[in-house]
Design a protein around this motif. Structure first.
Motif, PDB file in Angstrom:
ATOM      1  N   SER A 276       0.835  -1.194   0.000  1.00 47.33           N
ATOM      2  CA  SER A 276       0.000   0.000   0.000  1.00 47.33           C
ATOM      3  C   SER A 276       0.873   1.249   0.000  1.00 47.33           C
ATOM      4  O   SER A 276       1.942   1.277   0.607  1.00 47.33           O
ATOM      5  CB  SER A 276      -0.931  -0.005   1.211  1.00 47.33           C
ATOM      6  N   SER A 277       0.411   2.260  -0.712  1.00 47.26           N
ATOM      7  CA  SER A 277       1.164   3.512  -0.809  1.00 47.26           C
ATOM      8  C   SER A 277       0.515   4.570   0.071  1.00 47.26           C
ATOM      9  O   SER A 277      -0.713   4.729   0.061  1.00 47.26           O
ATOM     10  CB  SER A 277       1.174   4.000  -2.267  1.00 47.26           C
ATOM     11  N   PRO A 278       1.312   5.324   0.841  1.00 52.63           N
ATOM     12  CA  PRO A 278       0.747   6.398   1.672  1.00 52.63           C
ATOM     13  C   PRO A 278       0.123   7.517   0.844  1.00 52.63           C
ATOM     14  O   PRO A 278      -0.574   8.371   1.376  1.00 52.63           O
ATOM     15  CB  PRO A 278       1.956   6.893   2.473  1.00 52.63           C
ATOM     16  N   GLU A 279       0.367   7.504  -0.455  1.00 48.42           N
ATOM     17  CA  GLU A 279      -0.247   8.499  -1.342  1.00 48.42           C
ATOM     18  C   GLU A 279      -1.763   8.332  -1.409  1.00 48.42           C
ATOM     19  O   GLU A 279      -2.493   9.270  -1.726  1.00 48.42           O
ATOM     20  CB  GLU A 279       0.365   8.375  -2.738  1.00 48.42           C
ATOM     21  N   TYR A 280      -2.228   7.120  -1.095  1.00 44.76           N
ATOM     22  CA  TYR A 280      -3.650   6.810  -1.167  1.00 44.76           C
ATOM     23  C   TYR A 280      -4.171   6.493   0.232  1.00 44.76           C
ATOM     24  O   TYR A 280      -3.536   5.775   0.995  1.00 44.76           O
ATOM     25  CB  TYR A 280      -3.892   5.611  -2.089  1.00 44.76           C
ATOM     26  N   ARG A 281      -5.365   7.003   0.552  1.00 42.24           N
ATOM     27  CA  ARG A 281      -5.890   6.847   1.907  1.00 42.24           C
ATOM     28  C   ARG A 281      -6.471   5.463   2.142  1.00 42.24           C
ATOM     29  O   ARG A 281      -6.320   4.885   3.210  1.00 42.24           O
ATOM     30  CB  ARG A 281      -6.957   7.916   2.173  1.00 42.24           C
ATOM     31  N   TRP A 282      -7.208   4.925   1.151  1.00 43.95           N
ATOM     32  CA  TRP A 282      -7.926   3.670   1.339  1.00 43.95           C
ATOM     33  C   TRP A 282      -7.237   2.545   0.575  1.00 43.95           C
ATOM     34  O   TRP A 282      -6.662   2.763  -0.494  1.00 43.95           O
ATOM     35  CB  TRP A 282      -9.366   3.815   0.843  1.00 43.95           C
ATOM     36  N   HIS A 283      -7.347   1.340   1.134  1.00 42.53           N
ATOM     37  CA  HIS A 283      -6.695   0.182   0.511  1.00 42.53           C
ATOM     38  C   HIS A 283      -7.590  -1.054   0.617  1.00 42.53           C
ATOM     39  O   HIS A 283      -8.287  -1.218   1.622  1.00 42.53           O
ATOM     40  CB  HIS A 283      -5.350  -0.081   1.203  1.00 42.53           C
ATOM     41  N   PRO A 284      -7.559  -1.879  -0.432  1.00 47.10           N
ATOM     42  CA  PRO A 284      -6.870  -1.692  -1.708  1.00 47.10           C
ATOM     43  C   PRO A 284      -7.405  -0.454  -2.446  1.00 47.10           C
ATOM     44  O   PRO A 284      -8.615  -0.231  -2.469  1.00 47.10           O
ATOM     45  CB  PRO A 284      -7.180  -2.968  -2.489  1.00 47.10           C
ATOM     46  N   SER A 285      -6.513   0.309  -3.030  1.00 47.08           N
ATOM     47  CA  SER A 285      -6.867   1.584  -3.627  1.00 47.08           C
ATOM     48  C   SER A 285      -7.518   1.408  -4.997  1.00 47.08           C
ATOM     49  O   SER A 285      -6.938   0.804  -5.901  1.00 47.08           O
ATOM     50  CB  SER A 285      -5.620   2.457  -3.778  1.00 47.08           C
ATOM     51  N   VAL A 286      -8.718   1.963  -5.155  1.00 49.15           N
ATOM     52  CA  VAL A 286      -9.382   1.963  -6.463  1.00 49.15           C
ATOM     53  C   VAL A 286      -8.674   2.935  -7.395  1.00 49.15           C
ATOM     54  O   VAL A 286      -8.430   2.629  -8.571  1.00 49.15           O
ATOM     55  CB  VAL A 286     -10.870   2.333  -6.318  1.00 49.15           C
ATOM     56  N   ASP A 287      -8.315   4.112  -6.883  1.00 51.31           N
ATOM     57  CA  ASP A 287      -7.631   5.098  -7.718  1.00 51.31           C
ATOM     58  C   ASP A 287      -6.339   4.537  -8.311  1.00 51.31           C
ATOM     59  O   ASP A 287      -6.056   4.714  -9.501  1.00 51.31           O
ATOM     60  CB  ASP A 287      -7.305   6.346  -6.889  1.00 51.31           C
ATOM     61  N   ARG A 288      -5.569   3.870  -7.493  1.00 48.39           N
ATOM     62  CA  ARG A 288      -4.288   3.342  -7.981  1.00 48.39           C
ATOM     63  C   ARG A 288      -4.513   2.242  -9.021  1.00 48.39           C
ATOM     64  O   ARG A 288      -3.782   2.165 -10.019  1.00 48.39           O
ATOM     65  CB  ARG A 288      -3.478   2.807  -6.803  1.00 48.39           C
ATOM     66  N   LEU A 289      -5.517   1.419  -8.804  1.00 44.73           N
ATOM     67  CA  LEU A 289      -5.817   0.347  -9.760  1.00 44.73           C
ATOM     68  C   LEU A 289      -6.264   0.921 -11.097  1.00 44.73           C
ATOM     69  O   LEU A 289      -5.776   0.502 -12.164  1.00 44.73           O
ATOM     70  CB  LEU A 289      -6.897  -0.566  -9.180  1.00 44.73           C
ATOM     71  N   VAL A 290      -7.175   1.880 -11.062  1.00 46.49           N
ATOM     72  CA  VAL A 290      -7.685   2.470 -12.307  1.00 46.49           C
ATOM     73  C   VAL A 290      -6.560   3.185 -13.047  1.00 46.49           C
ATOM     74  O   VAL A 290      -6.423   3.052 -14.272  1.00 46.49           O
ATOM     75  CB  VAL A 290      -8.844   3.437 -12.018  1.00 46.49           C
ATOM     76  N   ALA A 291      -5.740   3.954 -12.332  1.00 44.93           N
ATOM     77  CA  ALA A 291      -4.648   4.686 -12.978  1.00 44.93           C
ATOM     78  C   ALA A 291      -3.674   3.731 -13.664  1.00 44.93           C
ATOM     79  O   ALA A 291      -3.218   3.990 -14.786  1.00 44.93           O
ATOM     80  CB  ALA A 291      -3.920   5.550 -11.951  1.00 44.93           C
ATOM     81  N   SER A 292      -3.361   2.619 -13.012  1.00 44.79           N
ATOM     82  CA  SER A 292      -2.423   1.656 -13.618  1.00 44.79           C
ATOM     83  C   SER A 292      -3.040   0.981 -14.831  1.00 44.79           C
ATOM     84  O   SER A 292      -2.347   0.736 -15.829  1.00 44.79           O
ATOM     85  CB  SER A 292      -1.993   0.617 -12.583  1.00 44.79           C
ATOM     86  N   ALA A 293      -4.330   0.686 -14.776  1.00 43.84           N
ATOM     87  CA  ALA A 293      -4.994   0.063 -15.928  1.00 43.84           C
ATOM     88  C   ALA A 293      -5.030   1.031 -17.107  1.00 43.84           C
ATOM     89  O   ALA A 293      -4.802   0.636 -18.263  1.00 43.84           O
ATOM     90  CB  ALA A 293      -6.409  -0.377 -15.550  1.00 43.84           C
ATOM     91  N   ALA A 294      -5.308   2.318 -16.825  1.00 43.80           N
ATOM     92  CA  ALA A 294      -5.363   3.314 -17.894  1.00 43.80           C
ATOM     93  C   ALA A 294      -4.000   3.543 -18.529  1.00 43.80           C
ATOM     94  O   ALA A 294      -3.909   3.940 -19.703  1.00 43.80           O
ATOM     95  CB  ALA A 294      -5.916   4.624 -17.345  1.00 43.80           C
ATOM     96  N   ALA A 295      -2.930   3.297 -17.767  1.00 39.91           N
ATOM     97  CA  ALA A 295      -1.579   3.434 -18.315  1.00 39.91           C
ATOM     98  C   ALA A 295      -1.160   2.198 -19.109  1.00 39.91           C
ATOM     99  O   ALA A 295      -0.140   2.231 -19.803  1.00 39.91           O
ATOM    100  CB  ALA A 295      -0.586   3.684 -17.183  1.00 39.91           C
ATOM    101  N   THR A 296      -1.949   1.127 -19.004  1.00 39.43           N
ATOM    102  CA  THR A 296      -1.579  -0.142 -19.630  1.00 39.43           C
ATOM    103  C   THR A 296      -2.454  -0.481 -20.834  1.00 39.43           C
ATOM    104  O   THR A 296      -1.970  -1.046 -21.806  1.00 39.43           O
ATOM    105  CB  THR A 296      -1.690  -1.285 -18.598  1.00 39.43           C
ATOM    106  N   MET A 297      -3.743  -0.138 -20.750  1.00 34.81           N
ATOM    107  CA  MET A 297      -4.707  -0.483 -21.793  1.00 34.81           C
ATOM    108  C   MET A 297      -5.290   0.788 -22.399  1.00 34.81           C
ATOM    109  O   MET A 297      -5.381   1.814 -21.720  1.00 34.81           O
ATOM    110  CB  MET A 297      -5.854  -1.306 -21.195  1.00 34.81           C
TER     111      MET A 297
END
Length: 371
Positions: A276-297
């Motif tokens: 988990s990254s301290p950049e995100y408040r909640w975990h598992p982070s939805v924001d982090r997952l969506v951002a990584s998917a958008a950078a991949t697909m």
């Protein structure tokens, strides 16, 4: 003033929980030592919220919850042990009607109080503002109101196993580089497990895109969540504890207290468990997952779904996803236990569709072209 009933057979836990809320403005607190006493206080004290232990003498916490939901429904937050048995019981409690849960600290409660207390206070306040489904076990409530005997146990959700696999048509086959044609990303928090039951159990076995789920939950509970969903769904459900290739016919559950990201490998995209990254408040982070998917697909091959939950996790990145050509769905306020996350997506003009829970699976199928 929020009237809170604390139910726990441990005198120490009652004292600790009492101190947490008696030191917090806006609470009136009453106590019960077990489920039998809790039902007596339920009608005399008329609480706005109940915190309920699971393992108790005389009446098990699940039996007590069952009676509360029939006799005098009110928001219940389960206080659960971080064991496999505790996790399974917690998920059953959420299915029975509990709004949320908090995991008891390991070891000495007093030593972990600084971390435990803010989480508990936040969850109880959200529970007080939550929306209970009026239709939940309505027939039993009517029978109890008219003096019927003991309430009947809730119906058991039917199992869909053994799973029946169907071959994907050519138009739904993975791309030549091994990549799936697209991804569906679902984010949930408070009230999420029963919502996931409803949506994912309605997805057919030949669904052509992988589905990734970020449900805010501690690590001790996500394996139980994956097992439960695997028993309900036509698709295979897996908790992501190592790098896993993303393939159709599978639902990937992010491990609790960590994050999940999407990364590209030579054979195609993979789901990765990451700290988990301290950049995100909640975990598992939805924001982090969506951002990584958008950078991949490509964005037009992504569908984002934001359902019940407190806070705003996922709203920003799903709004960005829509602006970049992706498709998004927000659960409607009418059915969400907490209209925090989906409400923030709607406020950001980031939702293509706002739909009640029972229609979300159909909307996913329409967007993917799998209907």
């Amino acid at each position: 003033m929020t009237r809170l009933l604390v139910v726990d057979d441990s005198a120490l836990m009652r004292r600790v929980l009492g101190e947490v809320f008696q030191n917090e403005a806006g609470f009136e607190v009453a106590f019960a030592r077990d489920g039998v006493e809790a039902l007596e206080r339920l009608h005399a004290f008329e609480p706005d919220v109940v915190t309920l232990d699971v393992q108790m003498p005389r009446m098990h916490g699940l039996d007590c919850l069952d009676r509360i939901m029939v006799e005098r429904p009110c928001p219940v937050v389960m206080v659960s042990s971080q064991t496999a048995e505790g996790a399974d019981a917690t998920l059953e409690a959420l299915q029975l009607g509990a709004v949320d849960f908090v995991a008891k600290p390991d070891g000495a409660v007093s030593l972990a109080l600084d971390d435990f207390a803010p989480i508990l206070i936040e969850k109880v306040k959200m529970a007080a503002a939550s929306r209970l489904r009026r239709s939940h076990r309505l027939a039993e409530r009517i029978r109890a109101l008219h003096g019927a005997a003991e309430p009947q146990p809730p119906p058991v959700t039917p199992k869909l196993k053994p799973k029946i696999r169907t071959r994907l048509t050519a138009s739904r086959s993975p791309a030549s580089d091994g990549a799936p044609p697209g991804l569906v990303i679902i984010g949930t928090s408070t009230g999420g497990p029963p919502a996931l039951d409803t949506v994912l159990s309605a997805i057919p076995a030949d669904f052509p895109w992988p589905i990734l789920v970020a449900q805010h939950m501690p690590a001790a509970f996500t394996a139980s969540l994956a097992r439960r969903l695997d028993g309900l769904c036509a698709l295979e459900v897996i908790e992501v504890t190592r790098p896993m290739p993303l393939v159709a016919g599978h639902i990937y559950i992010a491990r609790g207290d960590a994050d999940m990201t999407v990364s590209r490998r030579s054979a195609g995209p993979v789901a990765l468990p990451v700290p988990s990254s301290p950049e995100y408040r909640w975990h598992p982070s939805v924001d982090r997952l969506v951002a990584s998917a958008a950078a991949t697909m490509p964005s037009d091959r992504l569908v984002g779904v934001l359902m019940t939950g407190m806070g705003n996790d996922g709203a920003r990145t799903m709004a960005d996803l829509r602006a970049a050509g992706g498709q998004t769905i927000a659960e409607s306020e009418h059915t969400a236990v907490i209209w925090g996350m989906p409400g923030e997506l709607v406020k950001a003009d980031g939702a293509d569709v706002v739909a009640p829970l029972g229609e979300i699976a159909e909307r996913i199928l329409d967007m993917v072209g799998a209907g």
